[in-house]
Write a protein that holds these residues in place. Sequence first.
Motif, PDB file in Angstrom:
ATOM      1  N   SER A 190       0.589  -1.367  -0.077  1.00 18.15           N
ATOM      2  CA  SER A 190      -0.053  -0.038  -0.083  1.00 18.15           C
ATOM      3  C   SER A 190       0.814   1.280  -0.022  1.00 18.15           C
ATOM      4  CB  SER A 190      -0.889  -0.033   1.322  1.00 18.15           C
ATOM      5  OG  SER A 190      -0.133   0.455   2.341  1.00 18.15           O
TER       6      SER A 190
ATOM      7  N   ARG B 138       0.940   3.824   1.887  1.00 15.21           N
ATOM      8  CA  ARG B 138       1.291   4.149   3.118  1.00 15.21           C
ATOM      9  C   ARG B 138       2.548   3.171   3.683  1.00 15.21           C
ATOM     10  NH1 ARG B 138      -3.917   5.297   3.189  1.00 15.21           N
ATOM     11  NH2 ARG B 138      -4.578   7.101   4.588  1.00 15.21           N
ATOM     12  N   SER B 139       2.397   1.763   3.477  1.00 13.79           N
ATOM     13  CA  SER B 139       3.271   0.959   4.012  1.00 13.79           C
ATOM     14  C   SER B 139       4.617   1.104   3.210  1.00 13.79           C
ATOM     15  CB  SER B 139       2.928  -0.439   4.088  1.00 13.79           C
ATOM     16  OG  SER B 139       2.623  -0.976   2.801  1.00 13.79           O
TER      17      SER B 139
ATOM     18  N   ASN C 277       7.296  10.182   1.654  1.00 13.94           N
ATOM     19  CA  ASN C 277       5.983  10.727   1.927  1.00 13.94           C
ATOM     20  C   ASN C 277       4.904   9.985   0.959  1.00 13.94           C
ATOM     21  OD1 ASN C 277       3.593  12.453   1.400  1.00 13.94           O
ATOM     22  ND2 ASN C 277       4.640  13.336   3.213  1.00 13.94           N
ATOM     23  N   LEU C 278       3.850   9.597   1.899  1.00 13.32           N
ATOM     24  CA  LEU C 278       2.873   8.601   0.890  1.00 13.32           C
ATOM     25  C   LEU C 278       2.396   9.340  -0.313  1.00 13.32           C
ATOM     26  CD1 LEU C 278      -0.726   8.623   2.923  1.00 13.32           C
ATOM     27  CD2 LEU C 278       0.861  10.653   2.600  1.00 13.32           C
TER      28      LEU C 278
ATOM     29  N   ASN D 152       2.533   7.591  -3.903  1.00 10.64           N
ATOM     30  CA  ASN D 152       0.932   7.792  -4.804  1.00 10.64           C
ATOM     31  C   ASN D 152       1.305   8.355  -6.182  1.00 10.64           C
ATOM     32  OD1 ASN D 152      -1.737   7.731  -4.923  1.00 10.64           O
ATOM     33  ND2 ASN D 152      -2.233   9.135  -3.484  1.00 10.64           N
TER      34      ASN D 152
END
Lengths: 130, 130, 130, 130
Positions: free
Chosen positions: B38, B40-41, B49-50, B54
């Motif tokens: 994911s 986040r992970s 940073n996520l 992304n």
Amino acid sequence: MLIHINPQLETPIYTQLANQIIEGIATGRLAPAEELPSVRSLAADLGINLHTVNKAYNYLKQEGFLQVHRQKGAIVSPTPMPAADEFYYQKLHEQLRPMVAESICRQVDEEEFLKLCRSLYQELVTQKEE
Amino acid sequence: MLIHINPQLETPIYTQLANQIIEGIATGRLAPAEELPSVRSLAADLGINLHTVNKAYNYLKQEGFLQVHRQKGAIVSPTPMPAADEFYYQKLHEQLRPMVAESICRQVDEEEFLKLCRSLYQELVTQKEE
Amino acid sequence: MLIHINPQLETPIYTQLANQIIEGIATGRLAPAEELPSVRSLAADLGINLHTVNKAYNYLKQEGFLQVHRQKGAIVSPTPMPAADEFYYQKLHEQLRPMVAESICRQVDEEEFLKLCRSLYQELVTQKEE
Amino acid sequence: MLIHINPQLETPIYTQLANQIIEGIATGRLAPAEELPSVRSLAADLGINLHTVNKAYNYLKQEGFLQVHRQKGAIVSPTPMPAADEFYYQKLHEQLRPMVAESICRQVDEEEFLKLCRSLYQELVTQKEE
DNA sequence: GTGGTCTAGACCACA
DNA sequence: GTGGTCTAGACCACT
């Protein structure tokens, strides 16, 4: 020697300019010790900013392609470039790596990829020999 | 699959990440339909940073390497990438052009350059066949 | 009546489901007062979450397409839908607006656009009449 | 050209913005090659974050409506959009499908629906011809 | 818990 | 001054 700038491209203008000068040197259209246009006139010709041309010239000087004299302007380095060293090969390797990876994903086989490289060598070197 | 990010490099972090995922797909270390971590992970693992993760995922989705399912996370596209088309070859050509030009200036001959490409194909493809 | 869910699409699964049930009602494949599968069985059939089916059913209930009875499950509303009111037309207008705008940019002329709408009416209504 | 954002709406702000720019292009209120406000100034004008504007601009760039020049800001693409292809028609079809289905349920007949589309074409195209 | 969106504030390369 | 990138922290829809 014609230079064409495309401001819409992602590559910075100064890089486009530097690359085309490098290509000019590679093909021999720019001979060793040949004088380059002044920053001012080249900027005017291309319709770009003085600083941009300056940045390209300075980059090329730093990389050893040009000599820049304060008042006399820039000339193509009269001596050949320092030959590729380990660092250059490594840089090349790192640049090629993602290109090869994506090409593999897109089913471009090795021979196809090499053919592309060969055609570029052909295109640039044969100009030199003419 | 190990991913290593170097924040010092000039290439944006999200590009480094995307390139390594593409390489993973090219070598087969990432199988079709395989689930990716994911955002986040992965962001936590890489210490970034996520949003950066992304951005990489979205880029890869847009290019067709990944499918991003809203709530299930991202998976490697189960179908192979669309094969290289004219545009891809042109992009490749434009990327290779300044590299070949500079190489010529640095007296890297064609065979040397091709050897580099071949070694990259070797390195990436042989992983795939293991 | 066959329902097909595509989890990769951007539209939420519950919306996909609701839309297909609406289409079933529009075409008459789902008759007034007809019983719908239970939340549990439909979720199992489609391989999606109970909550997702529930959400779709509740949305359709709220919009007046279905009646949901606690123990008896859901049925297609036995009475016809309330006819389009001003609010519905306004919603339709707002949804169509960007589609028409983009179509104009892409040189889809009015007749072409209308043809598309007509073909959809044909497709859905003629099923009803069979 | 006036742009109005409604943060309460379900449609993301960046989509609202993008749609209104597309409409501006469709109606001719935004001429080819016309300069758009910078992300910062537009964000300030609309009272939204510059990243949100950025996202809209990038979406429009990717779709071919805009060109984003690194330091000069964004302009409306000087060349017309690529004409609608099969994929665009399919996208349109998929978007229209649930709208037509619900309209049928609400007893909006074909002529009524087409009238709505025609009025939109009227509204947008006639602005263009003025 | 997942990605999507929005906000805020910062630094950088480029022109 | 322009867009590009990165970080941080928040809320939301969906599953």
